[in-house]
Scaffold this motif. Structure first.
Motif, PDB file in Angstrom:
ATOM      1  N   ALA A   1     -93.453   3.573  25.670  1.00 10.52           N
ATOM      2  CA  ALA A   1     -94.812   3.259  25.227  1.00 10.52           C
ATOM      3  C   ALA A   1     -94.712   2.633  23.842  1.00 10.52           C
ATOM      4  O   ALA A   1     -94.374   3.305  22.870  1.00 10.52           O
ATOM      5  CB  ALA A   1     -95.658   4.530  25.179  1.00 10.52           C
ATOM      6  N   ALA A   2     -94.971   1.348  23.759  1.00 15.38           N
ATOM      7  CA  ALA A   2     -94.801   0.616  22.496  1.00 15.38           C
ATOM      8  C   ALA A   2     -96.142   0.106  21.997  1.00 15.38           C
ATOM      9  O   ALA A   2     -96.986  -0.326  22.779  1.00 15.38           O
ATOM     10  CB  ALA A   2     -93.844  -0.559  22.700  1.00 15.38           C
ATOM     11  N   ASP A   3     -96.321   0.178  20.690  1.00 17.03           N
ATOM     12  CA  ASP A   3     -97.555  -0.306  20.093  1.00 17.03           C
ATOM     13  C   ASP A   3     -97.265  -0.721  18.660  1.00 17.03           C
ATOM     14  O   ASP A   3     -96.309  -0.240  18.044  1.00 17.03           O
ATOM     15  CB  ASP A   3     -98.637   0.782  20.119  1.00 17.03           C
ATOM     16  N   PHE A   4     -98.076  -1.634  18.124  1.00 15.46           N
ATOM     17  CA  PHE A   4     -97.878  -2.110  16.753  1.00 15.46           C
ATOM     18  C   PHE A   4     -98.602  -1.248  15.733  1.00 15.46           C
ATOM     19  O   PHE A   4     -98.398  -1.384  14.538  1.00 15.46           O
ATOM     20  CB  PHE A   4     -98.335  -3.564  16.625  1.00 15.46           C
ATOM     21  N   SER A   5     -99.459  -0.329  16.189  1.00 22.39           N
ATOM     22  CA  SER A   5    -100.233   0.523  15.290  1.00 22.39           C
ATOM     23  C   SER A   5     -99.530   1.865  15.103  1.00 22.39           C
ATOM     24  O   SER A   5     -99.418   2.652  16.049  1.00 22.39           O
ATOM     25  CB  SER A   5    -101.634   0.768  15.866  1.00 22.39           C
ATOM     26  N   PRO A   6     -99.066   2.166  13.891  1.00 21.31           N
ATOM     27  CA  PRO A   6     -98.422   3.460  13.672  1.00 21.31           C
ATOM     28  C   PRO A   6     -99.372   4.631  13.910  1.00 21.31           C
ATOM     29  O   PRO A   6     -98.943   5.710  14.335  1.00 21.31           O
ATOM     30  CB  PRO A   6     -97.960   3.396  12.212  1.00 21.31           C
ATOM     31  N   GLY A   7    -100.669   4.430  13.658  1.00 25.30           N
ATOM     32  CA  GLY A   7    -101.635   5.488  13.921  1.00 25.30           C
ATOM     33  C   GLY A   7    -101.734   5.814  15.400  1.00 25.30           C
ATOM     34  O   GLY A   7    -101.828   6.988  15.798  1.00 25.30           O
ATOM     35  N   MET A   8    -101.738   4.786  16.243  1.00 24.79           N
ATOM     36  CA  MET A   8    -101.777   4.998  17.690  1.00 24.79           C
ATOM     37  C   MET A   8    -100.508   5.697  18.177  1.00 24.79           C
ATOM     38  O   MET A   8    -100.561   6.623  18.996  1.00 24.79           O
ATOM     39  CB  MET A   8    -101.942   3.649  18.408  1.00 24.79           C
TER      40      MET A   8
ATOM     41  N   ARG B   1     -97.695  10.425  20.301  1.00 29.98           N
ATOM     42  CA  ARG B   1     -96.626  11.427  20.227  1.00 29.98           C
ATOM     43  C   ARG B   1     -97.208  12.841  20.145  1.00 29.98           C
ATOM     44  O   ARG B   1     -96.684  13.780  20.750  1.00 29.98           O
ATOM     45  CB  ARG B   1     -95.745  11.156  19.009  1.00 29.98           C
ATOM     46  N   ALA B   2     -98.293  12.985  19.379  1.00 31.51           N
ATOM     47  CA  ALA B   2     -98.917  14.307  19.245  1.00 31.51           C
ATOM     48  C   ALA B   2     -99.453  14.803  20.587  1.00 31.51           C
ATOM     49  O   ALA B   2     -99.388  16.000  20.900  1.00 31.51           O
ATOM     50  CB  ALA B   2    -100.044  14.245  18.216  1.00 31.51           C
ATOM     51  N   ARG B   3     -99.977  13.894  21.392  1.00 35.40           N
ATOM     52  CA  ARG B   3    -100.565  14.298  22.671  1.00 35.40           C
ATOM     53  C   ARG B   3     -99.535  14.438  23.781  1.00 35.40           C
ATOM     54  O   ARG B   3     -99.636  15.343  24.623  1.00 35.40           O
ATOM     55  CB  ARG B   3    -101.617  13.265  23.110  1.00 35.40           C
ATOM     56  N   HIS B   4     -98.565  13.516  23.818  1.00 38.12           N
ATOM     57  CA  HIS B   4     -97.692  13.430  24.991  1.00 38.12           C
ATOM     58  C   HIS B   4     -96.201  13.500  24.656  1.00 38.12           C
ATOM     59  O   HIS B   4     -95.368  13.184  25.496  1.00 38.12           O
ATOM     60  CB  HIS B   4     -97.955  12.115  25.735  1.00 38.12           C
ATOM     61  N   GLY B   5     -95.875  13.918  23.438  1.00 36.66           N
ATOM     62  CA  GLY B   5     -94.481  13.908  23.015  1.00 36.66           C
ATOM     63  C   GLY B   5     -93.575  14.823  23.813  1.00 36.66           C
ATOM     64  O   GLY B   5     -92.347  14.672  23.780  1.00 36.66           O
ATOM     65  N   GLY B   6     -94.130  15.773  24.554  1.00 36.20           N
ATOM     66  CA  GLY B   6     -93.312  16.693  25.332  1.00 36.20           C
ATOM     67  C   GLY B   6     -92.866  16.161  26.679  1.00 36.20           C
ATOM     68  O   GLY B   6     -92.086  16.826  27.383  1.00 36.20           O
ATOM     69  N   ILE B   7     -93.337  14.993  27.075  1.00 39.42           N
ATOM     70  CA  ILE B   7     -92.935  14.428  28.374  1.00 39.42           C
ATOM     71  C   ILE B   7     -91.546  13.817  28.219  1.00 39.42           C
ATOM     72  O   ILE B   7     -91.366  12.865  27.457  1.00 39.42           O
ATOM     73  CB  ILE B   7     -93.950  13.374  28.849  1.00 39.42           C
TER      74      ILE B   7
END
Length: 259
Positions: free
Chosen positions: A103-110, A115-121
């Motif tokens: 999952a790649a994005d240019f926004s560090p906030g996104m 990561r906070a929501r789905h970092g455990g996958i």
């Protein structure tokens, strides 16, 4: 667009930008699509981004995500790049198949919110990336996909070429993007909703309502279905096709990298 190398360098040498974001001042992009403004805008709406989109789209964003997942057709053992992934809502649907998803994005906030929501996958990783200068090897992914992000790139044709570069021969491209309803009557109704209703709802839902003024501008300025198909073809993709979703509010574009 800011990426893992260029954006880190930019943000570290621009204290004014860092101060602006940290103070949560409204940051609004425009049709010049300056990377700092676009990235800062998405940083500020990250926490409520998915909820706001769900409300503004009247729930249609869920249907668009299902259609995109079916077009990607993820399978275990595949490597999939989900560019402009935001908080990773679409990436999670791909990862459920057992595919390894970046999952790649240019926004560090996104990226931080994702990561906070789905970092455990375990088969889902988050990377900061510049769509016009991707930090990936040639021929690395079986499928590349981008939902509602190509429109925000300041050089979208270059991004399409970069997506081609990192895709394996025979691999596939899926782009889900806002478009232009072919029905003149429905287009008028849609335009009324975007110009009169959407801003009112955005002011209620979003921490940066001005960001959704940019949304309207970027949709009006974006090429229609056939023009975007031509851009994809010119970038080197083959078997280019599209189908309309929600009467053409959105178009789902597909293509294949020549073997």
């Amino acid at each position: 667009m800011p990426g893992s190398r260029a954006w880190q360098a930019f943000s570290s040498r621009d204290p004014a930008y860092t101060r602006r974001v940290s103070e949560n001042e409204p940051n609004r992009a425009d049709l010049q699509k300056d990377p700092a403004k676009v990235s800062g805008m998405f940083d500020q709406v990250a926490k409520r981004y998915d909820l706001t989109n769900d409300v503004l789209s009247l729930g249609n964003d869920r249907l668009w995500r299902v259609a995109t997942t079916r077009a990607v057709a993820p399978r275990a053992g595949q490597r999939i790049l989900d560019l402009a992934a935001g908080t990773g809502a679409s990436s999670v649907s791909f990862a459920r198949s057992g595919a390894h998803v970046v999952a790649a994005d240019f926004s560090p906030g996104m990226i931080a919110e994702g990561r906070a929501r789905h970092g455990g996958i375990p088969n889902l990783e988050f990377r900061q990336a510049d769509a016009t200068d991707l930090p990936f090897d040639d021929d690395e992914f079986d499928t590349v996909t981008m939902s509602f992000g190509l429109r925000n790139v300041n050089e979208p044709k270059k991004a399409l070429a970069e997506l081609l570069r990192v895709t394996k021969p025979g691999g596939r491209l899926v782009v889900c993007e806002f478009s232009h309803p072919p029905s003149r009557a429905f287009a008028g109704l849609y335009g009324f909703y975007n110009s009169r209703i959407l801003p009112v709802v955005a002011r209620t839902m979003s921490s940066n309502a001005e960001a959704y003024d940019y949304l309207n501008e970027s949709i009006r300025d974006w090429p229609d279905q056939r023009s975007l198909s031509a851009w994809i073809r010119d970038a080197g993709w083959a078997d280019v096709a599209y189908r309309n979703l929600s009467l053409g509010i959105v178009a789902l574009h597909r293509a294949v990298k020549p073997a």
